[in-house]
Design a protein around this motif. Sequence first.
Motif, short mmCIF file in Angstrom:
data_model
loop_
_atom_site.label_atom_id
_atom_site.label_comp_id
_atom_site.label_asym_id
_atom_site.label_seq_id
_atom_site.Cartn_x
_atom_site.Cartn_y
_atom_site.Cartn_z
N GLU A 78 0.84 -1.20 0.00
CA GLU A 78 0.00 0.00 0.00
C GLU A 78 0.88 1.25 0.00
O GLU A 78 2.09 1.17 0.26
CB GLU A 78 -0.90 0.00 1.24
CG GLU A 78 -0.13 -0.09 2.54
CD GLU A 78 -0.97 -0.59 3.69
OE1 GLU A 78 -0.90 0.00 4.77
OE2 GLU A 78 -1.71 -1.60 3.51
N TRP A 84 6.94 1.37 -2.93
CA TRP A 84 5.72 1.83 -3.60
C TRP A 84 6.06 2.90 -4.64
O TRP A 84 6.96 3.68 -4.41
CB TRP A 84 4.76 2.40 -2.55
CG TRP A 84 3.39 2.65 -3.08
CD1 TRP A 84 2.87 3.84 -3.52
CD2 TRP A 84 2.36 1.67 -3.25
NE1 TRP A 84 1.60 3.67 -3.96
CE2 TRP A 84 1.26 2.34 -3.81
CE3 TRP A 84 2.27 0.32 -3.02
CZ2 TRP A 84 0.08 1.69 -4.13
CZ3 TRP A 84 1.11 -0.34 -3.32
CH2 TRP A 84 0.02 0.35 -3.86
N ALA A 118 -4.16 -0.81 0.02
CA ALA A 118 -4.06 -0.31 -1.35
C ALA A 118 -5.38 -0.49 -2.07
O ALA A 118 -6.16 -1.41 -1.77
CB ALA A 118 -2.95 -1.06 -2.09
N ASP A 122 -4.40 -0.88 -7.73
CA ASP A 122 -2.98 -1.02 -7.41
C ASP A 122 -2.64 -2.47 -7.06
O ASP A 122 -1.58 -2.99 -7.46
CB ASP A 122 -2.61 -0.11 -6.24
CG ASP A 122 -2.59 1.36 -6.64
OD1 ASP A 122 -2.13 1.66 -7.75
OD2 ASP A 122 -3.03 2.20 -5.83
N THR A 138 -9.15 -5.02 -0.14
CA THR A 138 -8.77 -3.70 0.38
C THR A 138 -9.51 -3.43 1.67
O THR A 138 -10.75 -3.49 1.73
CB THR A 138 -9.12 -2.60 -0.64
OG1 THR A 138 -8.44 -2.88 -1.88
CG2 THR A 138 -8.72 -1.23 -0.12
#
Length: 245
Positions: A78, A84, A118, A122, A138
């Motif tokens: 995330e 990321w 996330a 994604d 999520t």
Amino acid sequence: MNTPPIVSAQEWEAAHQELLVKEKELTRARDALAAQRRRMPWLAVEKDYTFDGPEGKVNLLGLFQGRRQLIVYRAFIEPGTDGWPDHGCRGCSMVADHVPHLAHLNARDTTLVFASRAAQSDLERIKTRMGWTVPWYTITDNFDADFGVDEWHGTNAFIRDGDRVFRTYFINNRGDEAFENTWTYLDMTALGRQETWEDSPEGYPQSPPYEWWDWHDAYGDHEPSRWFGDPDPNNPNDPRPPRNS
């Protein structure tokens, strides 16, 4: 390296049999612990939780996918995590790399899912890049805080009785090692995991834990993560556990 002695085949077999006695003791102790775990009391889950999934919103009961048992691993894939937006936490990514073929769990009426904060877009992007197929949801509310996984990874087990859901067990920190057979393979080798916390003969190759871990598509090309290393003793809020805990 201060290597062990070089011995004859007969001496090697004797040493192996001596160690095998202790390994069988460990196996029986692990079986006894599992038996005690099956007798843990159940905790009713009274709150309703909502997750975003590949097919839209679903509650905790929906994560079971109609099966009786549910295992939820909280992964830090995330925004804000190391790597990321191309990756997530290296340790959590390593756990994802070790997911077995889910048909074997499903055959025992058990569903395994991962959960992160996330967005689904994604998660699907990173899953495609890394070759992961585990169902991934999520988190949209306080699920992670309520189940002890808001600051560190962890695995919760649930069971349902009709529409009622109960929490049956929780594992985190080094407990999650059981789901990564890389450690099992390395532990049976002469050099072990080659990490500084291990009790190895003098001169054996060792490096700090965490620092050598990498995403499976990026070995040999990374900067140390902010999650690597032992916790800061001056920061009581540092979520990282000591490696030998």
